[in-house]
Design an enzyme around this catalytic site. Structure first.
Site, mmCIF file in Angstrom:
data_model
loop_
_atom_site.group_PDB
_atom_site.id
_atom_site.type_symbol
_atom_site.label_atom_id
_atom_site.label_comp_id
_atom_site.label_asym_id
_atom_site.label_seq_id
_atom_site.Cartn_x
_atom_site.Cartn_y
_atom_site.Cartn_z
ATOM 1 N N ARG A 91 -10.344 7.373 -23.786
ATOM 2 C CA ARG A 91 -9.347 8.273 -24.386
ATOM 3 C C ARG A 91 -10.112 9.368 -25.097
ATOM 4 O O ARG A 91 -10.895 9.096 -26.009
ATOM 5 C CB ARG A 91 -8.459 7.524 -25.377
ATOM 6 C CG ARG A 91 -7.689 8.461 -26.278
ATOM 7 C CD ARG A 91 -6.612 7.779 -27.060
ATOM 8 N NE ARG A 91 -5.498 7.405 -26.205
ATOM 9 C CZ ARG A 91 -4.286 7.081 -26.659
ATOM 10 N NH1 ARG A 91 -4.044 7.088 -27.943
ATOM 11 N NH2 ARG A 91 -3.333 6.747 -25.830
ATOM 12 N N HIS B 267 -1.788 11.757 -19.208
ATOM 13 C CA HIS B 267 -1.694 10.384 -19.726
ATOM 14 C C HIS B 267 -1.149 9.492 -18.588
ATOM 15 O O HIS B 267 -0.012 9.019 -18.642
ATOM 16 C CB HIS B 267 -0.786 10.361 -20.962
ATOM 17 C CG HIS B 267 -0.938 9.146 -21.813
ATOM 18 N ND1 HIS B 267 -1.791 8.102 -21.485
ATOM 19 C CD2 HIS B 267 -0.336 8.782 -22.989
ATOM 20 C CE1 HIS B 267 -1.700 7.174 -22.435
ATOM 21 N NE2 HIS B 267 -0.832 7.564 -23.345
ATOM 22 N N ARG C 161 3.213 -1.280 -20.729
ATOM 23 C CA ARG C 161 1.829 -0.786 -20.680
ATOM 24 C C ARG C 161 0.899 -1.946 -20.316
ATOM 25 O O ARG C 161 -0.023 -1.791 -19.516
ATOM 26 C CB ARG C 161 1.405 -0.205 -22.049
ATOM 27 C CG ARG C 161 2.150 1.034 -22.494
ATOM 28 C CD ARG C 161 1.784 2.255 -21.699
ATOM 29 N NE ARG C 161 0.366 2.566 -21.714
ATOM 30 C CZ ARG C 161 -0.268 3.264 -22.661
ATOM 31 N NH1 ARG C 161 0.410 3.758 -23.680
ATOM 32 N NH2 ARG C 161 -1.563 3.503 -22.574
ATOM 33 N N GLN D 204 0.286 5.819 -19.170
ATOM 34 C CA GLN D 204 1.597 5.870 -19.817
ATOM 35 C C GLN D 204 2.697 6.097 -18.787
ATOM 36 O O GLN D 204 3.693 5.375 -18.749
ATOM 37 C CB GLN D 204 1.601 7.015 -20.850
ATOM 38 C CG GLN D 204 2.925 7.196 -21.544
ATOM 39 C CD GLN D 204 3.256 6.013 -22.436
ATOM 40 O OE1 GLN D 204 2.452 5.628 -23.270
ATOM 41 N NE2 GLN D 204 4.435 5.421 -22.278
ATOM 42 N N ASP E 100 8.534 13.444 -26.472
ATOM 43 C CA ASP E 100 7.277 13.007 -27.084
ATOM 44 C C ASP E 100 7.096 13.830 -28.355
ATOM 45 O O ASP E 100 7.803 14.825 -28.589
ATOM 46 C CB ASP E 100 6.119 13.231 -26.087
ATOM 47 C CG ASP E 100 4.774 12.736 -26.615
ATOM 48 O OD1 ASP E 100 4.756 11.939 -27.578
ATOM 49 O OD2 ASP E 100 3.730 13.150 -26.070
ATOM 50 N N CYS F 210 6.940 7.788 -25.290
ATOM 51 C CA CYS F 210 5.681 7.049 -25.147
ATOM 52 C C CYS F 210 5.262 6.366 -26.441
ATOM 53 O O CYS F 210 4.485 5.414 -26.408
ATOM 54 C CB CYS F 210 4.576 7.983 -24.641
ATOM 55 S SG CYS F 210 4.232 9.341 -25.768
HETATM 56 N N1 CP Z 1 1.617 5.785 -26.059
HETATM 57 C C1 CP Z 1 0.342 5.599 -26.393
HETATM 58 O O1 CP Z 1 -0.589 5.881 -25.636
HETATM 59 O O2 CP Z 1 0.183 5.044 -27.637
HETATM 60 P P1 CP Z 1 -1.177 4.891 -28.453
HETATM 61 O O3 CP Z 1 -1.593 6.270 -28.880
HETATM 62 O O4 CP Z 1 -0.815 4.013 -29.605
HETATM 63 O O5 CP Z 1 -2.211 4.274 -27.570
HETATM 64 N N1 NVA Z 2 1.146 13.615 -26.641
HETATM 65 C C1 NVA Z 2 0.679 12.606 -27.556
HETATM 66 C C2 NVA Z 2 0.700 11.265 -26.898
HETATM 67 C C3 NVA Z 2 0.257 10.119 -27.768
HETATM 68 C C4 NVA Z 2 0.252 8.803 -27.048
HETATM 69 C C5 NVA Z 2 -0.742 12.952 -27.999
HETATM 70 O O1 NVA Z 2 -1.541 13.393 -27.172
HETATM 71 O O2 NVA Z 2 -1.027 12.790 -29.188
#
Ligand code: CP
Ligand code: NVA
Length: 309
Positions: free
Chosen positions: A102, A129, A292, A132, A224, A264
């Site tokens: 990530r 993502h 997930r 997700q 989101d 998400c």
């Molecule tokens: N939705 C998602 O990816 O959540 P986290 O940021 O908690 O991993």
């Molecule tokens: N769009 C959000 C998703 C978090 C899971 C971010 O990138 O922070």
């Protein structure tokens, strides 16, 4: 499938196979039937951003598959002090059997795959993502029994989640309408890709600034956060700009009566969604979060098992 970096690399058949495996793993887990399909395998998990769901679901998923997961915060490993992605990829390829990452720059994930010799899973970048969205589509499939021909409306920021939704819907034959304010639209290259994929699958891709137009007759309504990780400095401006895109009961009433609400998570009640919607009867956000685990286990088995089922 060698990696899971970009949903555009998947065919509808790949998605169907992953869903079949995820369904099986979910059923077995609930029945207490062990499935140690990754016994002796190790997953390295690099995080340059915070996470609750991604971190815990990958770590627990790996444990349930008989393997082991190592949490690698980028602030603790040498990557955070300037070691290159190239060297990190080469070194980790000798220790672990797969890497989940990530991070901010999407190109870092591509480089990890290019220079390493093991599967790479994209656990979120500024651009996409994919884990997700596979889980989101699986949740819709479980609930509605199909994807093709349904309409998903995404209302809000044209961010990483929205980009992956465009790709995922276009591949699987779902119609998608995205409503975002001017200047906050989805990535132009991804819109183009989605339009091409939609031509093949027979779905419709609509981009608009009008949240009402997007949400009308939707089977699934998705939003989101307005402030993704890394955008904290823009928070006040974004909140002002995005208020007309809030998913509240007035806007949600334009969708189909049995429309599912998805997010998400993490969610910010009172901003992108009101409490009555996210905590109401049409919300599937916790089923979505649970999935997930099951979907990512299927992804890990598909990528890392010597004998994929
Ligand atoms: N939705 C998602 O990816 O959540 P986290 O940021 O908690 O991993
Ligand atoms: N769009 C959000 C998703 C978090 C899971 C971010 O990138 O922070």
């Amino acid at each position: 499938m060698k990696h899971l970096i970009d949903l555009n690399d998947l065919s509808v058949e790949d998605v169907e196979k992953l869903f079949t495996l995820a369904e099986k793993l979910k059923r077995e887990l609930k029945a207490g039937i062990p499935h140690p399909l990754l016994r002796g395998k190790t997953l390295g998990m690099i995080f340059s951003k915070s996470s609750t769901r991604t971190r815990v679901s990958f770590e627990v998923g790996m444990y349930q598959l008989g393997g082991y997961a190592i949490f690698l915060s980028s602030s603790d490993i040498q990557l955070g002090r300037g070691e290159t992605i190239h060297d990190t990829a080469k070194v980790l390829s000798h220790y672990v059997h797969g890497i989940m990452i990530r991070t901010y720059k999407h190109s870092d994930v591509l480089d990890l795959a290019r220079y390493g010799t093991i599967p790479v899973i994209n656990g979120l970048t500024d651009l996409m993502h994919p884990c997700q969205v596979l889980s989101d589509l699986f949740t819709v499939y479980e609930t509605k029994g199909r994807l093709k021909g349904l309409k998903l409306a995404y209302v809000g920021d044209g961010n990483n989640v929205a980009n992956s939704l465009l790709q995922g819907c276009a591949i699987t034959g779902m119609d998608i309408s995205v409503a975002s304010p001017r200047g906050y639209e989805c990535d132009a290259a991804i819109i183009e890709q989605a339009r091409n994929a939609a031509r093949k699958s027979g779905s419709r891709v609509v981009l608009t600034e009008d949240p009402e137009e997007a949400i009308r007759d939707a089977d699934v309504v998705y939003t989101d956060t307005w402030v993704s990780m890394g955008q904290e400095a823009e928070k006040d401006l974004r909140i002002r700009l995005f208020m007309p895109y809030q998913v509240n009961s007035r806007l949600f009433s334009l969708a189909k009566e049995d429309a599912m609400f998805l997010h998400c998570l993490p969610a910010y009640r009172g901003y992108e969604v009101t409490e009555d919607i996210i905590d109401g009867p049409n919300s599937y956000v916790f089923e979505e979060a649970e999935n997930r685990l099951h979907v990512q286990k299927a992804v890990m088995v598909a990528l890392m098992s010597d004998d994929p089922v």
